[in-house]
Each structure stands twice: as structure tokens, then as C-alpha cells.
Design an enzyme around this catalytic site. Structure first.
Site, short mmCIF file in Angstrom:
data_model
loop_
_atom_site.label_atom_id
_atom_site.label_comp_id
_atom_site.label_asym_id
_atom_site.label_seq_id
_atom_site.Cartn_x
_atom_site.Cartn_y
_atom_site.Cartn_z
N GLY A 99 20.33 61.90 19.38
CA GLY A 99 20.74 63.18 19.31
C GLY A 99 21.82 62.95 18.46
CB SER A 144 22.40 64.85 13.43
OG SER A 144 21.34 65.42 14.32
N GLY A 173 26.86 67.70 17.67
CA GLY A 173 27.71 68.18 19.17
C GLY A 173 28.31 67.26 19.59
CE LYS A 228 18.35 68.21 29.04
NZ LYS A 228 18.90 67.23 28.73
#
Length: 271
Positions: free
Chosen positions: A9, A11, A13, A149
């Protein structure tokens, strides 16, 4: 000490910001995501961007094999890939819900199964799993995200005990509100739900709050995450959990110590 780090993840933020930070510190960083076109700047900085989908076992095997061939080891695995699916349980299709679990939970498990054997052989390593303050509490319209989560929390706790004899650390990252694409993804999800939903009023309140948070001071910059991950990477004995970012600590505190009825009342007062 220079470490070989694999970040999913990466790419945008938190993942991308942290990848830049770790590359600048001199670490060997493999940044993976589906949108490889958004990671070319990492390559210019000295990183190693690779295209990968955490739901594809073939992709994962290819990436891990590439890193082992080039570096001979993986010191740190940061399972950061994930997204938020929002909408009432009644409205969200089970197909979308399964995809949420596939990315946020099974994606972590798939990465662990491919990377941990190399860490066990080296008798060293750190696995960082991105949960959320949402892994400890809840808001309406977020059932599937919170379920994923909460699952990450349980998976990580069991994994920590399983890997302890092999000198492998398992760390849980629990971010609060961070200025990333999360809010836009949430709003995009809501846009696909019928305007005639029985939960429309509640959805509109959440949309309004999300937009205000994005426009105001309602979230922390991704730098708070990059600094935290850097501290974990460079620590010989990292903590089990790192709760950072806007509202993370107070919201979890309220959930733990106020009890169900009072916490529900506080949340619904915002609806």
C-alpha cells in the site's frame, strides 16, 4: 543498520510518505501497490517500486522471490495495504464486504505466509500490521471496516505469540485520523448507495463530518506515521502497539473506560 523493508500500500498516503522517509534514512525499501505509476518518484529516490495486489498469491510470490533473489533477506514487513468500506450492514453487498476482508485481513495473512519463513530462517525480523483506532472502537456505517480491523488486532496478537520463539517482532499500528485518501474513498462508497436508503440521514451526517475534517484541522499529517514506523524499524525491542494520530488515544480511552452505553450515547450524539 541498513534494513531491507517491504511496504504494501505504498502508492499514496502513509505508505508512500513513510517509504520516502525510510529511503532517505538509507534503508533498502521495496514499495508495492497496484498503482505502480504513482511510485515512480520512489524509484528516482533510490527505492524499489513493484506492482502487486495483496489479493493475488501469484503477485505476492513474485515480489517476495524478487526481493530474496536481490537482497537475500527481508528484515521488515509492513502490511499497510487496506481501505475503508462504509455503509449500513443492510445496504452493503456481501460481495463488497468479502472484498474488504480479502484486502484488509487475508492480504496480511498471505503476506505473512510468504515472508515469515525467511525471517524464521534468519531468526530475526519485524512484522508491522496496520490496524486502526477503529480496531478498538466503532462508528455506525463502518461495520465491515471495523470488523476487518478488529480481525487484524486478533490476528496480530496470535501471530505475536507464535513468532516470539523465533525472535520475530509483531507490532500493531493503530492510527487515528490521518490526512490520506481514506475520506475520499469513504465518500465514494456512500455515493454508490441508494439515495432512498433508510439510513440516509445518518450517512449525510457522516459525509458532512468527513468533509469538515478534511477541510479543517480534523486529521494528522502522514508524517506522524512515517516517524512512528521509523522508530519501530530502528528499535531492537519495539512496543507491541503504537497508537498515533488525531483522536486515536482519546477515542480508544473512551471506548475502554466509559462502557458500551455511554460510548454509544456519545457517538450517536454526533448523528
Amino acid at each position: 543498520m541498513k534494513k531491507v523493508i517491504l511496504i504494501t500500500g505504498a502508492s499514496s498516503g502513509m505508505g508512500k510518505e513513510t517509504a520516502i522517509h525510510l529511503i532517505q534514512q538509507g534503508h533498502i525499501v521495496y514499495a508495492v501497490a497496484r498503482r505502480i505509476e504513482q511510485m515512480q518518484d520512489l524509484e528516482r529516490l533510490g527505492g524499489h517500486p513493484l506492482k502487486m495486489d495483496v489479493t493475488s498469491e501469484t503477485d505476492i510470490e513474485r515480489v517476495v522471490d524478487t526481493i530474496i533473489k536481490e537482497q537475500g533477506r527481508i528484515d521488515v514487513l509492513w502490511n499497510n495495504a487496506g481501505y475503508g468500506l462504509y455503509g449500513a450492514v443492510e445496504d452493503v453487498s456481501l460481495e463488497e464486504a468479502r472484498k474488504q476482508m480479502e484486502v484488509n485481513v487475508f492480504g496480511i495473512a498471505a503476506m505473512v505466509q510468504k515472508v515469515v519463513p525467511y525471517m524464521r530462517a534468519a531468526k530475526s525480523g519485524t512484522v508491522i500490521n496496520t490496524s486502526s483506532m477503529g480496531g478498538k472502537m466503532y462508528f455506525p456505517m463502518g461495520a465491515w471496516y471495523h470488523a476487518s480491523k478488529h480481525a487484524v488486532e486478533g490476528l496480530s496478537d496470535c501471530l505475536r505469540l507464535e513468532l516470539k520463539p523465533f525472535n520475530i517482532n509483531v507490532v500493531v499500528l493503530e492510527p487515528g485520523f490521518i490526512a490520506t485518501e481514506f475520506g475520499s474513498v469513504l465518500l465514494e462508497g456512500f455515493s454508490r448507495i441508494s439515495k432512498n436508503s433508510a439510513y440516509r440521514n445518518m450517512m449525510d451526517k457522516i459525509i458532512e463530518g468527513t468533509k469538515k475534517a478534511a477541510e479543517g484541522n480534523g486529521s494528522s499529517k502522514p508524517e506522524v506515521i512515517s516517524k512512528t514506523i521509523s522508530a519501530i524499524v530502528n528499535s531492537r525491542k519495539p512496543k507491541t502497539r503504537y497508537r498515533v494520530g488525531k483522536f486515536a488515544k482519546p477515542m480508544v480511552w473512551m471506548r475502554v473506560y466509559l462502557g458500551d452505553a455511554l460510548f454509544d450515547k456519545i457517538v450517536m450524539s454526533q448523528m
